[in-house]
Scaffold this motif. Structure first.
Motif, PDB file in Angstrom:
ATOM      1  N   THR A 340       0.862  -1.184   0.000  1.00 23.04           N
ATOM      2  CA  THR A 340       0.000   0.000   0.000  1.00 23.04           C
ATOM      3  C   THR A 340       0.899   1.235   0.000  1.00 23.04           C
ATOM      4  N   ASP A 419      10.228  -6.635   4.036  1.00 24.33           N
ATOM      5  CA  ASP A 419      10.311  -7.967   3.409  1.00 24.33           C
ATOM      6  C   ASP A 419      11.770  -8.324   3.163  1.00 24.33           C
ATOM      7  N   LYS A 436       8.760  -7.779   8.999  1.00 21.75           N
ATOM      8  CA  LYS A 436       7.766  -7.019   9.764  1.00 21.75           C
ATOM      9  C   LYS A 436       6.730  -7.938  10.385  1.00 21.75           C
ATOM     10  N   LYS A 440      -0.600 -11.747   6.656  1.00 21.37           N
ATOM     11  CA  LYS A 440      -1.470 -11.640   5.478  1.00 21.37           C
ATOM     12  C   LYS A 440      -2.313 -12.888   5.352  1.00 21.37           C
TER      13      LYS A 440
END
Ligand code: M24
Length: 545
Positions: A340, A419, A436, A440
């Motif tokens: 995002t 990532d 992190k 998901k």
């Protein structure tokens, strides 16, 4: 001097529109106004044309301005995927008023927290989301008006779009009499999207008009664009309120595609839609890839029109990718990778060099590097580190949250993705792990901190830690370790139900609940998530979808 080991996206084949995203979209909708189909609802076969979107969005822009909104306000949109979703989004983009989108599946508490970040003055709601919006509006005085986007009539005194625009424009309205505003595309906020980023609670991601116009360059690129021939059909299934769905779909309007839309994934309808509309391209999240690889239903439909299957938003297993390519007789699967915070995909598999398992190469206008967090150096091929991006496409920062912004974008303007990955000698990137805390589930974000805060509000819970456990279909399932207050008892189901009552279904504790004596923490009291993951790894796998 050029820093070593910085990976540059290829030379762009198209230049960025010099103006705003609103100007570019206005020009595209006008250009394609003779095309009869812009978006089709595959559930009902309802269609709206490019001319209709063009006229409605322009009338809405005039009306929003006359109603009294300016660039210091925010326009909210809360709806499931809907053929009318983009009308208010486009109107606000023409005016330079920021748009904030909300998940229509939120509970009252989640939506209240979410709207308190961007504080929209006017909310555009679908019929379905209206009861939710009206309930939370009672406690949110900044929402001055609600307008329903998909009703021909007002609903219990709440205006529909036709009533709202009729007050400020009449049937002789000519969209060409309206001109989108001129402003600095690098400075002006286009959208405020929701993401929890690398840590903590969901935040507002501020994206400029330039972020979008760079995305539009990518969508028109013959090597990285999904489809570049106008009027080609494309199936859009990813939620429009999320960056993935929002920016892929907006960019389809810039290319003049025919967007065939689904509100949600239903296996048979999904396959029937591909068959009946002879869809050549689908862009889907990884759980749909697992379905395509495994479901016996797939053999019952004629999917021979499909020539391109693209995915992203979460890791895709190499085996799954190979199985789908084989089953659908495709040379390979296109993968995109984005956050995002980067607006949309910053890496995509090039059509001319598909490498299974790779998330692709950096796109034009994007710089990427693999950072060794210990030394601060950019690493070379094959070396693993944190992937970072620099581009005008990345967010300006988190809305009203400079601390979180500084934690994510460093002083040299590099966005730290959280990532872990590497690139090979040919410049193909591979994601191997997530540094992190973000979970998901089916591509949807689940912020552990949000669930931990809720668990701690339970009178029988003394401490809690949330993590994701691997799952073939969901990708990761949210799971909790819980420490009970002394003398208290709770069952796993009671804890799961407690959370389920307060959050959207994608955040339910499907991965289970384990009762422990203490939550693993470091010397500063920071939760050690790796150890949480190990607690669940020792448990027998169980998937509750
Ligand atoms: P957000 N592989 C592994 N992990 C991935 C991934 C991938 N391919 N893509 C995303 N992630 C994980 O919810 C990482 O941990 C998105 O997921 C997002 C937003 C906009 C566009 O954001 C990462 O840190 C897209 C994804 C996108 N993905 O593919 C395409 N767009 C795409 C594909 C084909 O914040 C985290 O998810 C063609 C065109 C496209 F645009 C970010 O989660």
């Amino acid at each position: 001097m050029e820093e070593e080991n910085i990976r540059h996206g290829e030379r762009p084949r198209d230049i960025v529109h010099p103006g705003s995203a609103g100007q570019q979209l206005y020009q595209s909708l006008y250009k394609f106004a003779s095309f009869p189909e812009a978006i089709i609802d595959a559930h009902t076969n309802e269609v709206i044309s490019y001319a209709q979107i063009f006229e409605t969005s322009c009338r809405l822009a005039v009306s929003i301005e006359q109603y009294g909104l300016n660039e210091n306000n925010v326009v909210g949109v809360c709806s499931e995927n809907n053929i009318n979703f983009f009308n208010p989004v486009l109107a606000a983009l023409y005016l330079g008023i920021p748009v904030a989108t909300s998940n229509d599946m939120y509970t009252d508490g989640e939506l209240t927290g979410h709207l308190n970040i961007s504080k929209p003055t006017i909310m555009f709601s679908s019929k379905k989301a209206l009861p939710l919006i009206l309930r939370v509006q009672q406690n949110l005085s900044f929402i001055k008006k609600v307008v329903v986007i998909d009703s021909m009539y007002d609903i219990n005194g709440v205006e529909c779009v036709s009533t709202f625009v009729a007050r400020y424009t009449d049937h002789t309205f000519d969209p060409l009499s309206f001109t989108p505003k001129d402003f600095d595309p690098l400075e002006k906020i286009a959208l405020i999207m929701s993401s929890s980023g690398t840590t903590g609670l969901p935040k507002g991601v501020v994206l400029s008009h330039r972020s979008l116009t760079i995305r539009f360059v990518h969508s028109r690129d013959p090597i990285y664009g999904t489809r570049t021939v106008p009027q080609t059909s494309i199936l859009s299934l990813v939620p429009f309120h999320h960056a993935f769905g929002m920016f892929t779909t907006l960019s389809y309007f810039v290319v003049g595609l025919k967007v065939v839309m689904l509100k949600k994934f239903e296996g048979a309808l999904f396959l029937k839609t591909i068959q009946n509309y002879k869809i050549p391209t689908i862009v889907v999240a990884p759980p749909v890839m697992v379905f395509l690889a495994k479901s016996p239903l797939v053999d019952q439909y004629d999917l021979s029109s499909l020539t391109e299957v693209a995915t992203g938003g979460a890791p895709l297993g190499k085996d799954v990718a190979e199985a789908v390519a084989k089953r659908l007789k495709l040379p390979g699967i296109i993968q995109g990778y984005g956050l995002t915070e980067t607006c949309c995909a910053v890496m995509i598999t090039p059509h001319n060099a598909v490498k299974t398992g790779s998330t692709g190469r950096p796109l034009p206008y994007i710089k990427a590097k693999v950072l060794d967090n210990a030394t601060g150096k950019a690493l070379g091929p094959g070396e693993r580190g944190e992937i970072c991006f620099q581009s005008e496409m990345i967010m300006k920062g988190y809305y009203n949250n400079p601390e979180a912004t500084i934690d994510t974008i460093d002083k040299d303007g590099w966005l730290h993705s959280g990532d872990i990955g590497y690139y090979d000698e040919d410049g193909n990137f591979f994601i191997v792990d997530r540094l992190k805390e973000l979970i998901k589930y089916k591509g949807y974000q689940v912020a552990p901190a949000e669930l931990e805060n809720l668990l701690l509000q339970h009178p029988s819970i003394a401490d809690a830690g949330v993590t994701g456990v691997p799952d073939e279909f969901g990708g990761q399932l949210p799971a909790a370790c819980v420490v009970l207050e002394s003398g208290k008892t709770l069952t796993e189901k009671e804890v799961q139900d407690f959370i389920a009552a307060q959050v959207t279904p994608t955040k339910h504790l499907r991965g289970g609940v384990v009762f422990v004596d203490s939550i693993p923490k470091g010397p500063t009291g920071k939760l050690i998530r790796k150890e949480l993951r190990e607690i669940f790894a020792q448990r027998a796998p169980k998937s509750k979808l």
